[in-house]
Structures are given as C-alpha cells and as structure tokens.
Motif scaffolding. Structure first.
Motif, PDB file in Angstrom:
ATOM      1  N   MET A   1       1.664 -11.830   1.922  1.00 30.75           N
ATOM      2  CA  MET A   1       0.685 -10.756   2.007  1.00 30.75           C
ATOM      3  C   MET A   1       1.649  -9.530   2.450  1.00 30.75           C
ATOM      4  O   MET A   1       1.226  -8.310   1.796  1.00 30.75           O
ATOM      5  N   TYR A   2       2.406  -9.365   3.412  1.00 33.98           N
ATOM      6  CA  TYR A   2       3.197  -8.554   3.912  1.00 33.98           C
ATOM      7  C   TYR A   2       4.116  -7.860   2.690  1.00 33.98           C
ATOM      8  O   TYR A   2       4.182  -6.970   2.400  1.00 33.98           O
ATOM      9  N   LEU A   3       4.844  -9.068   1.858  1.00 32.24           N
ATOM     10  CA  LEU A   3       5.918  -8.726   0.876  1.00 32.24           C
ATOM     11  C   LEU A   3       4.981  -8.075  -0.377  1.00 32.24           C
ATOM     12  O   LEU A   3       5.181  -7.135  -0.954  1.00 32.24           O
ATOM     13  N   ALA A   4       3.913  -8.538  -0.445  1.00 27.79           N
ATOM     14  CA  ALA A   4       2.813  -7.884  -1.481  1.00 27.79           C
ATOM     15  C   ALA A   4       2.536  -6.447  -1.256  1.00 27.79           C
ATOM     16  O   ALA A   4       2.457  -5.796  -2.330  1.00 27.79           O
ATOM     17  N   SER A   5       2.000  -6.206  -0.274  1.00 31.43           N
ATOM     18  CA  SER A   5       1.591  -4.918   0.057  1.00 31.43           C
ATOM     19  C   SER A   5       2.711  -3.892   0.142  1.00 31.43           C
ATOM     20  O   SER A   5       2.562  -2.750  -0.283  1.00 31.43           O
ATOM     21  N   TYR A   6       3.816  -4.485   0.535  1.00 27.62           N
ATOM     22  CA  TYR A   6       5.390  -3.712   0.819  1.00 27.62           C
ATOM     23  C   TYR A   6       5.365  -3.318  -0.641  1.00 27.62           C
ATOM     24  O   TYR A   6       5.917  -2.126  -1.131  1.00 27.62           O
ATOM     25  N   LEU A   7       5.564  -4.299  -1.600  1.00 26.71           N
ATOM     26  CA  LEU A   7       6.123  -4.037  -3.071  1.00 26.71           C
ATOM     27  C   LEU A   7       4.922  -3.037  -3.690  1.00 26.71           C
ATOM     28  O   LEU A   7       5.640  -2.267  -4.352  1.00 26.71           O
ATOM     29  N   ASN A   8       3.597  -3.356  -3.438  1.00 25.90           N
ATOM     30  CA  ASN A   8       2.879  -2.322  -4.188  1.00 25.90           C
ATOM     31  C   ASN A   8       2.743  -1.017  -3.901  1.00 25.90           C
ATOM     32  O   ASN A   8       2.668  -0.127  -4.627  1.00 25.90           O
ATOM     33  N   GLY A   9       3.537  -0.584  -2.461  1.00 28.12           N
ATOM     34  CA  GLY A   9       3.457   0.579  -2.077  1.00 28.12           C
ATOM     35  C   GLY A   9       4.736   1.598  -2.472  1.00 28.12           C
ATOM     36  O   GLY A   9       4.867   2.515  -2.142  1.00 28.12           O
ATOM     37  N   ARG A  10       5.556   0.644  -3.136  1.00 26.35           N
ATOM     38  CA  ARG A  10       7.085   1.283  -3.215  1.00 26.35           C
ATOM     39  C   ARG A  10       7.451   1.081  -4.710  1.00 26.35           C
ATOM     40  O   ARG A  10       8.411   1.887  -5.036  1.00 26.35           O
ATOM     41  N   ASN A  11       7.107   0.481  -5.404  1.00 30.65           N
ATOM     42  CA  ASN A  11       7.553   0.629  -7.000  1.00 30.65           C
ATOM     43  C   ASN A  11       6.236   0.216  -7.881  1.00 30.65           C
ATOM     44  O   ASN A  11       5.097   0.144  -7.365  1.00 30.65           O
ATOM     45  N   ALA A  12       6.454  -0.176  -9.216  1.00 29.51           N
ATOM     46  CA  ALA A  12       5.576  -0.243 -10.174  1.00 29.51           C
ATOM     47  C   ALA A  12       5.188  -1.738 -10.095  1.00 29.51           C
ATOM     48  O   ALA A  12       4.394  -1.982 -11.254  1.00 29.51           O
TER      49      ALA A  12
END
Length: 440
Positions: A1-12
């Motif tokens: 869940m941390y990975l998902a939110s981190y990626l969603n906030g930084r790229n498409a």
C-alpha cells in the motif's frame, strides 16, 4: 500500500493491488485477472514461506503474458536475491525499502535509461547477476503519503483471521509506525535497517483518524519491529489518543521490547485502548541470550509482564526452542520461564535460521547446516534440527511445554476474565487448546 500510494503520487502509473488472502487465493484467479487487465508490470511481495507461490505466479505470468515485466520485492527477495533471480521468469528484484528504488526502476524502464543507475536493484546482464548499490533509507518517513487502503477491499479483512486472533472490535486495520531496529538479534533479517526511523505522532494519529472516517475502523494492530524504543514517543502517542478521545482499541502482537518498557507507558497505553500485547523472550538461558545477541533483561521483562497483567492487559510471550548449541536443560529453562511468568498465553516456536541472518552463519558454523535444508523450512516449523538433542525429545518437550503452561486453573481463569467477545472466541480457544494438547 505504501508502494502504491508513493507511485501514484509521482508518475502516471495506474496501480492495482491484489491480496491473495482474499478471493485471489489461488494462482489461476490471479492469472485470469492479469489476462483481463494486461499489465505492463507485475510486482510480487513475499515472505519466505510464500516463495513457491511467487515463482508459480512469475512462471504463469510469463507464459500467458510474455511481454509483462516481473519484479520481486519484500523480505524474501531481499534476503534471497540470488535464489529468486535464478528463476528466469523474474526480470528484476528490489532489495530492502522499496519506494524510491521501485520508482527509479519504472522511470528507467519508461525512458530506456541505464539500469545500473537504479539503486537496490538486482538484474541480469549478459548472463551475469548484477546488484546495484543500496538506496539510502528514507529518513523523513512523514514525507511518505498514507498507505493506499483505498485500493483494497478493507471490509473483507474483518472476517479473516488476524495476527493474534483475539480481538475486541471486528473493524480493524494494521499500522506500521516506524521502520528499522538498532538491536542485533542473530535471527533477524534487518530488511529495513539497523537504525530506528519513526513516523511522527501527528502522522500516525492523522492516519488513524483518516481510517476511522473512511472505513469506520475502531481497532488498530500495530506491527512495528520495535514500537517502544523511543519511550517518550510511545507515551506521547498514548497521551494524544487519550486527549483526542478517539475511543479506539489497540493490539501489539509484536514490537514491544519488555526491557525498554516502564509502568507509566503501560498505564498510558492501557488508557489509550491497549488490551493485548506480546513480549518476545526467545530463551530462558542467559548463555543463549548472549549467543543470539538478544541480551534481554529477563527479570525486568517479568516485572513488566506482571504490571501489564495487573492493569488488565492480556499478555502473550514468544519463545524459541532449538538454537544451535542449545542443550535439553536450556530448552527446559525456557519452558520454566514461561510457566513462572504471569503471561496469559505463550507461543513455543522452533528456531528457523533464514539465510542472510547471523543465525544462519551460526547454524553453519556450529551445526553444519547446508543450504539445501532450507527447502524444509516454513513459517511456523522446520524439520531441520540445529541441536544435538534428539528430535523426538524436542517434540515431546514442546507438547509438555504447552500442557504445563496452560494446565493452571489460575491462568485459565485470568484468561477467561479478560477475554473479549467470549461467545465467539471461547469456542475457538478451546479448540486450539485441545488441538495443541492432544493432536499437535
């Protein structure tokens, strides 16, 4: 869940999470879903006992969707990078803390950049396995967005078995409020580093309030490696829960080191909602405490257990049997320690020396363990005996330990008095006790 939110906030990236505890509990259903969405990349996070399924999934993904990139991460991948990357169906592997390194990998794949510039990455090049330099740990954990609970069907977890089994409120969520641990216990993987890094109390409380508002969560299971190393932070957290009158319940199935605790912290946590916690003793042998570098102040922990019990907190003790060089008398001393304590429950587990831990090196040095033995390890047991004590005596001791610990009317009364949701949990507890005492 941390990975998902981190990626969603930084790229498409469009991120989707599947948890095989839910209806994706078999490989076929995961593959069916992958066919429908045709992902560019699939990541697998696994513990060591999940490793066979990780490799099954990777193989099936490559067979069905050969253009899909596969990436392994998590505890098993970090501790066994060579073993995991020996599987040609796994394209890349991220070691350790994954947010920044995973983002770097995706950016490099998108742009065609060089992979050797991606930190904490393992990949194959011209038949050679390459391990890049480690990505520095994230110092400011509050810079991370909240984990993406919204990408999971949170309600469905309420009917699944949870860590610790016993619960007060059915609507719960797990929390990780810190990363890393400065202790040097020989059996630990130390995937998240040797230095403690904390989320601030404000961050943790904001996450709790978000989960209460979004999902009506009322119970929080704290899964830190060591929640109470910074004892003042522990007390401030409890004081703030009390001040805000959140009305939550708290469970600590791991992460409370007994000789770092004091009575004031226990009282505050109890007032904040703590009804159950675990203290890891591992062994009652002073020699083995030094051997495994746990170095626990056992007398202090026994006093803390007594204090917690007197406050009405259910306490569980974790014990390990079967360290290299351990004698039968030392095993019995561990059982005697558990029996004499005021613990409400106790877990007696066999020692499993996972690779890339100091315990593995001790098992090789002092017992002659060979790597092939690791095929016989799983989460809760092992068929590998690391001691000179005959296997049948160890098995008999484990059963004797269980029976002796629970064959106390006083202890059973103390459990029954504090056990929440008695109508639903007493039958489960009775079945568990019967199975352990007579079936094993």
């Amino acid at each position: 869940m941390y990975l998902a939110s981190y990626l969603n906030g930084r790229n498409a990236a469009q991120v989707e999470l599947l948890d095989m505890q839910l209806d994706t509990g078999n490989v076929d259903s995961v593959i069916d879903h992958a066919r429908r969405i045709a992902p560019d990349l699939v990541g697998f996070s696994a513990m060591t006992f999940d490793a066979p399924v990780l490799h099954q999934l990777a193989g099936r993904i490559k067979a069905e969707l050969p253009q899909t990139i596969t990436v392994a991460g998590g505890t098993h991948a970090t501790c066994y990078p060579e073993d995991v990357m020996a599987d040609e169906h796994v394209d890349y592997l991220i070691r350790g803390e994954g947010e920044r390194a995973f983002e770097q990998l995706i950016a490099a794949l998108d742009s065609g950049g060089k992979l050797d510039g991606v930190a904490s990455l393992s990949f194959r090049s011209n038949g050679e396995l390459i391990h890049t330099a480690e990505e520095p740990y994230i110092e400011d954990l509050d810079s991370l967005p909240f984990p993406a609970f919204d990408l999971l069907q949170v309600e469905r977890y309420f009917d699944l078995p949870r860590v610790g089994v016993i619960y007060v409120n059915k609507r719960y969520a797990t929390l990780i409020t810190s990363r890393g641990c400065p202790y040097r216990c020989a059996y630990c993987h130390r995937v998240l580093g040797k230095r403690l890094r904390n989320h601030s109390v404000d961050y943790v409380l904001a996450l709790i309030e978000r989960l209460m508002a979004d999902f009506n969560i009322r119970e929080f299971v704290v899964m830190d490696d060591i929640f109470n190393l910074d004892l003042e932070r522990t007390k401030n957290f409890a004081r703030e829960v009390i001040r805000r009158k959140l009305g939550i319940t708290l469970s600590f199935p791991s992460g409370l080191r007994g000789d770092r605790m004091d009575v004031e912290a226990l009282r505050l946590l109890k007032q904040a909602g703590m009804y159950r916690c675990m203290f890891a003793f591992e062994t009652g042998s002073a020699r083995l405490q030094k051997y495994i570098k746990k170095d626990l102040d056992i007398d202090k922990v026994l006093k803390i257990v007594s204090a917690a019990s007197d406050l009405g907190v259910l306490t569980n003790g974790a014990f390990m049997i079967g360290f290299p060089t351990e004698t039968y008398e030392e095993m019995k001393s561990t059982v005697r320690l558990a029996v004499k304590s005021k613990l409400h429950s106790a877990t007696f587990l066999r020692v499993i020396p996972f690779k890339n831990t100091e315990l593995y090196d001790l098992a090789v040095r002092d017992h002659g363990l060979v790597p092939e033995d690791f095929d016989q390890f799983n989460l809760l047991s092992t068929s590998v005996n690391l001691t000179d004590v005959p296997e049948h005596k160890i098995r008999r001791l484990k059963r004797w330990a269980f029976i002796r610990f629970y064959a106390s009317p006083v202890r059973l009364w103390r459990i029954a008095r504090l056990l929440p949701n008695k109508l639903t949990q007493v039958p489960y507890i009775l079945r568990f006790l019967f199975r352990k005492a007579f079936i094993w």
